[in-house]
Design a protein around this motif. Structure first.
Motif, PDB file in Angstrom:
ATOM      1  N   ALA A  16      15.206  26.180   9.252  1.00  0.00           N
ATOM      2  CA  ALA A  16      16.226  26.435  10.267  1.00  0.00           C
ATOM      3  C   ALA A  16      16.152  25.427  11.413  1.00  0.00           C
ATOM      4  N   GLY A  17      15.032  24.736  11.553  1.00  0.00           N
ATOM      5  CA  GLY A  17      14.885  23.734  12.600  1.00  0.00           C
ATOM      6  C   GLY A  17      14.459  24.332  13.922  1.00  0.00           C
ATOM      7  N   PRO A  18      14.513  23.498  14.947  1.00  0.00           N
ATOM      8  CA  PRO A  18      14.053  23.942  16.259  1.00  0.00           C
ATOM      9  C   PRO A  18      14.960  25.016  16.853  1.00  0.00           C
ATOM     10  N   GLY A  19      14.364  25.841  17.694  1.00  0.00           N
ATOM     11  CA  GLY A  19      15.103  26.907  18.345  1.00  0.00           C
ATOM     12  C   GLY A  19      15.325  26.609  19.811  1.00  0.00           C
ATOM     13  N   SER A  20      15.951  27.550  20.469  1.00  0.00           N
ATOM     14  CA  SER A  20      16.207  27.459  21.897  1.00  0.00           C
ATOM     15  C   SER A  20      15.507  28.626  22.575  1.00  0.00           C
ATOM     16  N   TYR A  21      14.710  28.326  23.586  1.00  0.00           N
ATOM     17  CA  TYR A  21      13.931  29.349  24.270  1.00  0.00           C
ATOM     18  C   TYR A  21      14.243  29.365  25.757  1.00  0.00           C
ATOM     19  N   LEU A  22      14.372  30.554  26.305  1.00  0.00           N
ATOM     20  CA  LEU A  22      14.444  30.757  27.746  1.00  0.00           C
ATOM     21  C   LEU A  22      13.229  31.596  28.100  1.00  0.00           C
ATOM     22  N   LEU A  23      12.254  30.966  28.736  1.00  0.00           N
ATOM     23  CA  LEU A  23      11.030  31.650  29.121  1.00  0.00           C
ATOM     24  C   LEU A  23      11.125  32.011  30.598  1.00  0.00           C
ATOM     25  N   ILE A  24      10.982  33.289  30.890  1.00  0.00           N
ATOM     26  CA  ILE A  24      11.157  33.802  32.244  1.00  0.00           C
ATOM     27  C   ILE A  24       9.790  34.188  32.797  1.00  0.00           C
ATOM     28  N   GLU A  25       9.376  33.487  33.849  1.00  0.00           N
ATOM     29  CA  GLU A  25       8.067  33.720  34.463  1.00  0.00           C
ATOM     30  C   GLU A  25       8.254  34.376  35.821  1.00  0.00           C
TER      31      GLU A  25
END
Length: 125
Positions: A16-25
């Motif tokens: 599927a290849g690379p993904g998209s991440y939203l990391l909330i700190e």
């Protein structure tokens, strides 16, 4: 290796290849070892070729002050977006001039739009 790091490596090698991440700190740098570990996981994801956006909210906004947090600098080098909650920054008397040049002040509308993207994986810490 954390679960996120292992997941990033397995997804990098998936068809599927690379993904998209939203990391909330939401935790500050001083909140203990997990605050830094979360940002290091973001670096691992970016190094693996994933699209990474880090949203700093609540006390997490302090990670974007100046150039003192190595993970923020590395994320910027890798092309990750460093987003800072404008409300949290204002509540802590942080303006755009005190933040890292790699960070952008944004409102919750930007985060809501990012989370609604089909391929976005949101992770909150």
């Amino acid at each position: 290796m954390t679960a996120q790091t292992a997941n990033a490596r397995s997804e990098r090698d998936s068809p599927a290849g690379p993904g998209s991440y939203l990391l909330i700190e939401s935790k500050g740098n001083w909140a203990g070892p997990t605050a830094g570990a979360f940002l290091r996981d973001a670096v691992v994801l970016a190094e693996a070729g994933h699209r990474v956006r880090v949203f700093l909210v609540e006390d997490g906004v302090f990670s974007a002050v100046g150039n003192e947090v190595a993970e923020i600098e590395r994320l910027a080098e890798l092309g990750a977006e460093i987003l800072v909650d404008d409300f949290s920054a204002a509540q802590r008397a942080l303006g755009a001039t005190t933040l890292s040049p790699h960070a952008s002040l944004v409102g919750m509308d930007v985060i809501a739009a990012a989370l609604s993207e089909d391929d976005c994986r949101g992770v909150w810490h």
